[in-house]
Motif scaffolding. Structure first.
Motif, PDB file in Angstrom:
ATOM      1  N   LEU A  84      -0.204   7.765   0.575  1.00  0.00           N
ATOM      2  CA  LEU A  84       1.241   7.565   0.577  1.00  0.00           C
ATOM      3  C   LEU A  84       1.663   6.338   1.371  1.00  0.00           C
ATOM      4  N   ALA A  85       0.786   5.810   2.199  1.00  0.00           N
ATOM      5  CA  ALA A  85       1.122   4.615   2.978  1.00  0.00           C
ATOM      6  C   ALA A  85       1.184   3.401   2.060  1.00  0.00           C
ATOM      7  N   SER A  86       2.187   2.577   2.261  1.00  0.00           N
ATOM      8  CA  SER A  86       2.360   1.377   1.442  1.00  0.00           C
ATOM      9  C   SER A  86       1.481   0.243   1.955  1.00  0.00           C
TER      10      SER A  86
ATOM     11  N   LEU B 120       4.894 -15.873  -1.972  1.00  0.00           N
ATOM     12  CA  LEU B 120       4.842 -14.572  -2.636  1.00  0.00           C
ATOM     13  C   LEU B 120       4.662 -13.485  -1.583  1.00  0.00           C
ATOM     14  N   ARG B 121       5.472 -12.449  -1.720  1.00  0.00           N
ATOM     15  CA  ARG B 121       5.366 -11.270  -0.867  1.00  0.00           C
ATOM     16  C   ARG B 121       5.339 -10.046  -1.791  1.00  0.00           C
ATOM     17  N   VAL B 122       4.323  -9.192  -1.615  1.00  0.00           N
ATOM     18  CA  VAL B 122       4.101  -8.040  -2.493  1.00  0.00           C
ATOM     19  C   VAL B 122       4.031  -6.781  -1.644  1.00  0.00           C
ATOM     20  N   VAL B 123       4.677  -5.720  -2.132  1.00  0.00           N
ATOM     21  CA  VAL B 123       4.648  -4.412  -1.476  1.00  0.00           C
ATOM     22  C   VAL B 123       4.252  -3.372  -2.522  1.00  0.00           C
ATOM     23  N   LEU B 124       3.141  -2.687  -2.283  1.00  0.00           N
ATOM     24  CA  LEU B 124       2.693  -1.588  -3.128  1.00  0.00           C
ATOM     25  C   LEU B 124       3.086  -0.290  -2.441  1.00  0.00           C
TER      26      LEU B 124
ATOM     27  N   LYS C  75       6.730  -3.880  -5.711  1.00  0.00           N
ATOM     28  CA  LYS C  75       7.851  -4.795  -5.515  1.00  0.00           C
ATOM     29  C   LYS C  75       7.307  -6.153  -5.064  1.00  0.00           C
ATOM     30  N   ALA C  76       8.020  -7.207  -5.436  1.00  0.00           N
ATOM     31  CA  ALA C  76       7.572  -8.555  -5.092  1.00  0.00           C
ATOM     32  C   ALA C  76       8.780  -9.456  -4.915  1.00  0.00           C
TER      33      ALA C  76
END
Length: 450
Positions: free
Chosen positions: A156-158, A179-183, A197-198
């Protein structure tokens, strides 16, 4: 044996999980009395890997096996090791012998079919007839494993990653891309939408796109010799390209807001440290792609394909079904010739085409293909319809409520099960498996011998 006119192995279901009881029966019909020492049933699980390697200019084939299950019970008569000379008469007629096994409660690898390795689970029945060939039958089934829950805390941790690059031409600076990406979470079940999200910043004089790829990596290992042999096979599971980001602009990307969400196709689950001969893992690659298809700012995130889907805190309504693996990754692109009846061709040419280009009218009969977990999304508007129905019932009198509860519930379900509402139909029947026409065990034995 000519006296045996019907021989079949029947299981209560075709898909099992670790720790579940496996029950079924053996159906046997004989036209005459037969002397039989005993009828025994075996439950087996076996992993097999076969690699072709070059050593000292010579091509060799290395093989290795790992037994995952090996149990045996006698359902009629005696075992051959107990009383070798003891025989009994099985009277003519139709007979049904029930059997039951208990699958172990542990992490077990899933069923898998690839060109270089297989993991198969099956039930085998042997009719021990003295001084004659013993009829045998095999029934394969799919095992779902290992147990991976998307709700575990470690999944569950991003994960977050960011990078930037300055492009230069000789001594002149041409611009910067960032570029910044968050899963949001790292475990997904097949059928779920990828949550990513990016933020993209393009300070250059040409357009770029966000490129998302998911790769499957299968590692085969044979621990023979000094170092052993390993081989990796990489396949592309999915590829997504975002809308164009114009020059000297910035854009935000959210997969949950896209018109076409990034859905995980049906693939085998992640298997790491479960089987000695092979393991499967997945990597998510996010990069920026320019007009010339050149990739930069590449980031890789480990992704886990689970067997138990994510449950939202707002609602616990979800549905599970089973489906075959997609045909462009390992686990779905190969069907063993022993499970195909009809035109058998094990090359690159499509099986439905002949050499002269004509197509066959008859389709191959697939005796067995493993299935995997697929999550079905909750139909939109189901919660709103349920709330409106409850509000309407609360305004009625108790007598009207009792009289109309059954009919109202039936009407609401009929409204959900309209011909065009396929997702609601899947919720009504949460466990459904696509099953090909499967011959009996005796027919399988005769066909495989031919």
């Amino acid at each position: 044996m000519d006296y045996i006119t019907s021989f079949d192995i029947r299981l209560d279901k075709d898909v099992y999980y670790a720790g579940e009881p496996l029950t079924g029966c053996v159906v046997l019909e004989n036209s005459e009395n037969i002397k039989i020492r005993g009828i025994r049933v075996l439950l087996r699980g076996k992993a097999h890997v076969q690699l072709k390697v070059m050593k000292s200019g010579e091509r060799k084939t290395l093989k290795d096996d790992q037994y995952l299950l090996d149990e045996k019970i006698v359902i009629w008569g005696k075992d051959k090791h107990e009383e070798p000379d003891a025989t009994q008469i099985l009277p003519r007629g139709m007979h049904q012998f029930n059997f039951a096994f208990q699958l172990p409660q542990c992490q077990m690898p899933c069923s898998l079919e690839t060109r270089m390795g297989t993991i198969r689970y099956y039930v085998k029945c042997i009719i021990d007839i003295p001084y004659a060939s013993s009829p045998q039958g095999i029934k394969y089934f799919s095992l779902i494993g290992p147990h991976i829950d998307c709700m575990e805390e470690k999944y569950l941790a991003s994960l977050c990653g960011q990078d930037h690059k300055v492009r230069c031409f000789r001594c002149c600076q041409r611009g910067t891309i960032a570029l910044r990406v968050v899963l949001e979470r790292t475990a997904y079940c097949c059928g779920e939408n990828l949550r990513i999200k990016a933020h993209i910043e393009n300070r250059q004089d040409f357009t770029i796109n966000l490129n998302i790829k998911l790769f499957q990596v299968i590692e085969y290992r044979i621990e023979k010799g000094v170092l052993g042999e390993t081989k990796n096979i990489t396949s592309t599971v999915l590829e997504y390209r975002s809308p164009t980001v114009n020059e000297n602009t910035q854009a935000k990307f959210d997969s949950s807001l896209e018109q076409h969400p990034i859905k995980i196709p049906v693939v085998p689950p992640t298997m790491v440290g479960v089987c000695r001969l092979l393991q499967i893992y997945y990597m998510l690659k996010v990069s920026v792609e320019d007009e010339r298809k050149n990739e930069s700012l590449e980031m890789e995130f480990p992704l886990t394909i689970a067997t138990i889907p994510y449950r939202s805190p707002q609602t616990q309504l979800y549905s599970i079904t089973y489906d075959f693996c997609v045909d462009y990754v390992e686990g779905g692109r190969y069907i063993s010739p022993e499970f195909r009846l009809g035109q058998v061709y094990d090359g690159n040419q499509p099986p439905g085409e002949r050499e002269n280009g004509a197509e066959d009218d008859e389709e191959d009969i697939i005796l067995y293909r493993p299935v995997y977990v697929k999550c079905i999304e909750k139909p939109k508007g189901l919660g709103r319809m349920t709330k409106e129905l409850l509000d309407q019932k609360l305004n009625e009198s108790p007598n009207d409520l009792r009289r109309g509860l059954k009919s109202g519930s039936q009407k609401s379900m009929n409204a959900l099960l309209q011909p065009g509402n396929t997702s609601s139909l899947e919720i009504q029947n949460p466990v459904s498996v696509k099953i090909h026409k499967t011959p009996s065990a005796l027919e399988q034995q005769q066909l495989l011998k031919n």
